[in-house]
Scaffold this motif. Structure first.
Motif, short mmCIF file in Angstrom:
data_model
loop_
_atom_site.label_atom_id
_atom_site.label_comp_id
_atom_site.label_asym_id
_atom_site.label_seq_id
_atom_site.Cartn_x
_atom_site.Cartn_y
_atom_site.Cartn_z
N ILE A 1 12.52 5.03 -4.10
CA ILE A 1 13.34 3.84 -4.36
C ILE A 1 14.76 4.00 -3.84
CG2 ILE A 1 13.98 4.67 -6.66
CD1 ILE A 1 13.08 1.10 -6.31
N TYR A 2 15.26 5.23 -3.72
CA TYR A 2 16.67 5.40 -3.35
C TYR A 2 16.87 5.40 -1.84
CZ TYR A 2 17.05 6.23 -8.23
OH TYR A 2 16.98 6.05 -9.59
N TYR B 1 13.65 1.25 1.46
CA TYR B 1 12.55 1.14 0.49
C TYR B 1 11.95 -0.27 0.48
CZ TYR B 1 9.89 1.31 -3.84
OH TYR B 1 8.89 1.25 -4.76
N GLN C 1 2.65 -4.07 1.08
CA GLN C 1 2.06 -5.29 0.53
C GLN C 1 1.41 -6.12 1.63
OE1 GLN C 1 5.15 -6.81 -2.00
NE2 GLN C 1 3.65 -7.58 -3.45
N GLU D 1 -1.60 0.99 -0.29
CA GLU D 1 -0.92 1.57 -1.44
C GLU D 1 0.41 2.16 -0.98
OE1 GLU D 1 -1.14 1.45 -5.22
OE2 GLU D 1 -3.19 1.58 -4.48
N LEU D 2 1.48 1.92 -1.74
CA LEU D 2 2.78 2.53 -1.44
C LEU D 2 2.87 3.82 -2.25
CD1 LEU D 2 5.60 2.21 -0.12
CD2 LEU D 2 6.32 1.07 -2.20
N VAL D 3 2.90 4.96 -1.56
CA VAL D 3 2.85 6.23 -2.29
C VAL D 3 4.09 7.08 -2.03
CG1 VAL D 3 0.33 6.28 -2.17
CG2 VAL D 3 1.66 7.50 -0.46
N GLU D 4 4.38 7.97 -2.96
CA GLU D 4 5.39 9.00 -2.78
C GLU D 4 4.67 10.34 -2.63
OE1 GLU D 4 8.26 8.72 -5.96
OE2 GLU D 4 8.35 6.55 -5.78
N ASP E 1 2.30 11.63 -5.24
CA ASP E 1 1.03 10.94 -5.48
C ASP E 1 -0.11 11.54 -4.67
OD1 ASP E 1 2.23 9.06 -7.15
OD2 ASP E 1 2.88 7.87 -5.45
N LEU F 1 -2.66 4.16 -8.84
CA LEU F 1 -2.00 5.46 -8.78
C LEU F 1 -1.59 5.90 -10.18
CD1 LEU F 1 0.43 5.13 -5.74
CD2 LEU F 1 -1.67 6.46 -5.86
N ARG G 1 0.90 7.60 -11.02
CA ARG G 1 2.34 7.41 -11.21
C ARG G 1 2.65 5.98 -11.62
NH1 ARG G 1 5.70 5.43 -7.54
NH2 ARG G 1 4.17 5.78 -5.91
N THR H 1 9.98 -0.07 -9.83
CA THR H 1 9.09 0.55 -8.85
C THR H 1 7.64 0.11 -9.02
OG1 THR H 1 9.16 2.39 -10.38
CG2 THR H 1 10.39 2.63 -8.37
#
Lengths: 384, 312
Positions: free
Chosen positions: A134-135, A139, A147, A152-155, A158, B4, B6, B98
């Protein structure tokens, strides 16, 4: 783009262009962007840089030049789409009389490019967008593209790499295999196991999984080797070497401070040149000679003498301007254009692009991190 | 479509913190009414509020004397104390930020507006004059968000984890309410027995349970009946039994819920044993303590089954 991908594929494999002396071997192999762990890998379609943003400018004679090719994690494509949305809302009349090529299918084109990379033949491969979180200033764009592609939006946290060298995401229903990663984190942060050990954003073992061909990564790790302002100077030679073609759009003449002759010229003509570090983005560390003070010139003399490999210089182009709305009035402002190029199974260029505007009067620095703005750009179909 | 871990965890916490903000506002509000009704000399101490909300460490860091002003400064407006209303709202907001793409479009706007409102108004709402309006607004905005989720969120994983978070927090807060009553009465001298019904009545209001209680049990408020109602009322959605039954239903729809369901089973059997038996105050206090431990075990089971990064 094709030539650049040939180049990347070459330097991580046979290294023919280096052996033939077209590009000096030391500037490639000693570059911080050359990633040892990537050697010997042949990604599908020979494509390393699947998504590229090339900056194009026009000088006072109306001639186009390529300013640079962004091959790492080029951003700004969501602004291109949003700018068009807003133009449609604010100036709907204009769209009645012109046939303007649409740009909003970009997420779909990106999706098709990524699907073709999937190591498993499936109707809907599992594609993820890997964001630093997010930072990060982009982002919004990461979420937007995820979308738009239904991905899927992952970090980093994950994902994990299993004993079978496959990449999985952690879901509430257990591990779920990932086929393609559209990465929006810098390559040196991708995998603390193979690259920077202090990275907390990455996924341990990711490079291992990629080398084993169990996951596709776009852009491929190591692609940044061609995103270097010194390498840029050799792009016309690469086009000739790999494709036996002449470049359609010229490069801006570039002086490499690592060459004694070029360096002497640069140091004696700082007030006429733009000096850039070879390995930065976002408009950081740039000196626009004619707009800088004597002190800044002196500072850059020292910097260049200390590390000549890391500096290049180009003549200050009289960038074209466009009418821009500033403080309630219309005024000319300098700009450049970044079309986005997708390459994998096929190639595709956005019919339009991100046009960046230097909002300060007379300024030539268009980067959004330096206060630049942006504009919608049309490719208009001509009646024939 | 799976989810997910998270994202599931953030939704769960968003929901817990929203419920916590609302329930803390209710408790403070109910206590606030109570102290104005009670004769001088018989007021319950403000330190009970601090104990009930597990706020001692934060309180002792900031203040030396326990009084109304200090307790409210902490519970209403302290951005850094996890027991405060503003902290709960901030944390809920960070979690929505988020995960907004799996929630109805307006969710982020509502939560963000609530957070802006709390940041602006909370510091001036510690005094008695403005306190009530602020607390009422927080409660109403939380209810709006819950209503939106209830009416517009698909019944998928997102909904399930949000529901689990809310139910668990709600059950936890209900048991804390009972503890307020038990703790206070135990400390008070016999000559003030007459104010007991006032106190229990206020607690019912804190759970928005006053009218449900009157219709089901009657107008007479006494300790045993309130305890039974708050723990066991089968049809009242904020009763502990109701929450636990719903938790069991939601868990049943998730893969890998075996361990969590075992914990729920133990909680359920404990509730059955409570059935209508009369308990002394000391016994009741022990019961509530142990019950809260079990709820915390349930949280850990949920965390281990679906959120923890090292489980796979």
């Amino acid at each position: 783009m094709r030539a650049l991908n040939c180049f990347i594929d070459d330097v991580y494999n046979a290294q023919k262009i280096l052996a033939d002396g077209i590009v000096p071997a030391d500037i490639v192999l000693e570059s911080a962007n050359y990633l040892g762990p990537c050697a010997g890998v042949s990604p599908r379609f020979g494509a390393w840089a699947h998504i590229c943003g090339s900056d194009v400018v026009r000088d006072h004679n109306g001639q186009f030049f390529v300013l640079e090719d962004n091959l790492r994690v080029p951003s700004g494509v969501s602004y291109m789409i949003e700018n068009r949305e807003i133009t449609k809302r604010v100036l709907p009349e204009l769209f009645e009389n012109y046939s303007i090529l649409p740009v909003d299918d970009y997420p779909l084109k990106l999706y098709e490019t990524l699907v073709a990379l999937s190591p498993r033949a499936r109707r809907r491969p599992n594609i993820v967008v890997l964001t630093p979180g997010i930072y990060n200033s982009a982002y919004f764009e990461h979420a937007y593209l995820a979308q738009g592609m239904g991905a899927e939006l992952v970090e980093g946290i994950d994902l994990f790499v299993g004993d079978d060298d496959c990449v999985y995401m952690r879901t509430v229903d257990g591990p779920f295999r990932v086929d393609v990663i559209y990465r929006r984190i810098n390559e040196d942060f991708m995998d603390p196991e193979a690259l920077r050990a202090d990275s907390v954003l990455g996924v341990p073992g990711l490079i291992r999984a990629w080398r084993a061909g169990r996951v596709a990564i776009a852009n491929a790790p190591g692609a940044g080797v061609a995103d270097d302002k010194v390498i840029y100077a050799f792009v016309p030679e690469m086009i000739q070497y790999y494709l036996k073609e002449k470049p359609l759009v010229k490069n801006v003449p570039t002086y490499l401070c690592m060459h004694d002759k070029d360096r002497d010229y640069v140091l004696n003509n700082l007030d006429k040149l733009v000096v850039k570090p070879a390995n930065e983005s976002g408009g950081y560390g740039i000196m626009v000679g004619p707009h800088s003070s004597r002190e800044t010139h002196k500072k850059f003399v020292k910097l260049i003498e200390k590390d000549p490999r890391n500096y290049i210089a180009q003549p200050t182009l009289a960038l074209s301007t466009a009418p821009t709305y500033v403080d309630g009035a219309i005024a000319p402002r300098h700009l450049d254009l970044r079309p986005f190029i997708l390459q994998g199974k096929d190639s595709w260029v956005t019919p339009g692009g991100l046009t960046r505007v230097a909002m300060k009067e007379g300024s030539l620095v268009v980067n959004s991190s330096q206060g630049g703005g942006s504009k919608d750009t049309w490719i208009v179909e001509s009646k024939s | 479509m799976s989810m997910l871990s998270r994202v599931a965890e953030r939704l769960y916490w968003m929901s817990r913190y929203l419920e916590r903000a609302e329930d803390t506002a209710r408790i403070v509000s109910a206590y606030n009414h109570l102290i104005m009704d009670i004769p001088k000399g018989a007021e319950p101490g403000w330190d009970i509020m601090v104990q009930i909300l597990d706020a001692q460490p934060h309180f002792e860091q900031r203040f030396r004397t326990v009084n109304e002003q200090n307790v409210l400064k902490l519970l209403v407006a302290d951005n850094k104390a996890p027991c405060s209303i503003t902290y709960a709202i901030q944390t809920a907001r960070e979690n929505v930020r988020t995960t907004r793409d799996v929630l109805p479009e307006e969710t982020w706007e509502l939560v963000n507006e609530l957070s802006l409102f709390a940041q602006e108004v909370a510091p001036n709402s510690v005094g008695r004059r403005n306190r009530h309006a602020f607390l009422a607004e927080v409660i109403s905005r939380c209810q709006t968000i819950n209503g939106l989720l209830l009416s517009s969120l698909s019944r998928d994983h997102a909904y399930r984890f949000i529901k689990l978070g809310r139910l668990l927090e709600c059950a936890d807060m209900a048991t804390r309410m009972i503890d307020v009553g038990v703790g206070d009465i135990a400390e008070r001298a016999d000559r003030f027995r007459a104010v007991d019904p006032l106190l229990w009545g206020a607690l019912l209001q804190g759970l928005s349970a006053a009218s449900a209680y009157r219709r089901e049990v009657g107008p007479i408020v006494d300790r045993q009946a309130v305890v039974n109602f708050v723990f066991l009322a089968p049809a009242f959605p904020r009763s502990v039994k109701f929450c636990i039954r719903d938790i069991r239903n939601e868990l049943g729809k998730l893969n890998g819920s075996e361990e969590a369901l075992k914990v729920v089973g133990r909680i359920w059997r404990r509730l059955q044993r409570l059935n209508k038996q009369a308990m002394t105050q000391a016994e009741l206090h022990t019961f509530v303590d142990e019950f809260q431990m079990q709820l915390s075990n349930l949280h850990e089971a949920i965390e281990a089954a679906w959120f923890r990064a090292d489980r796979q």
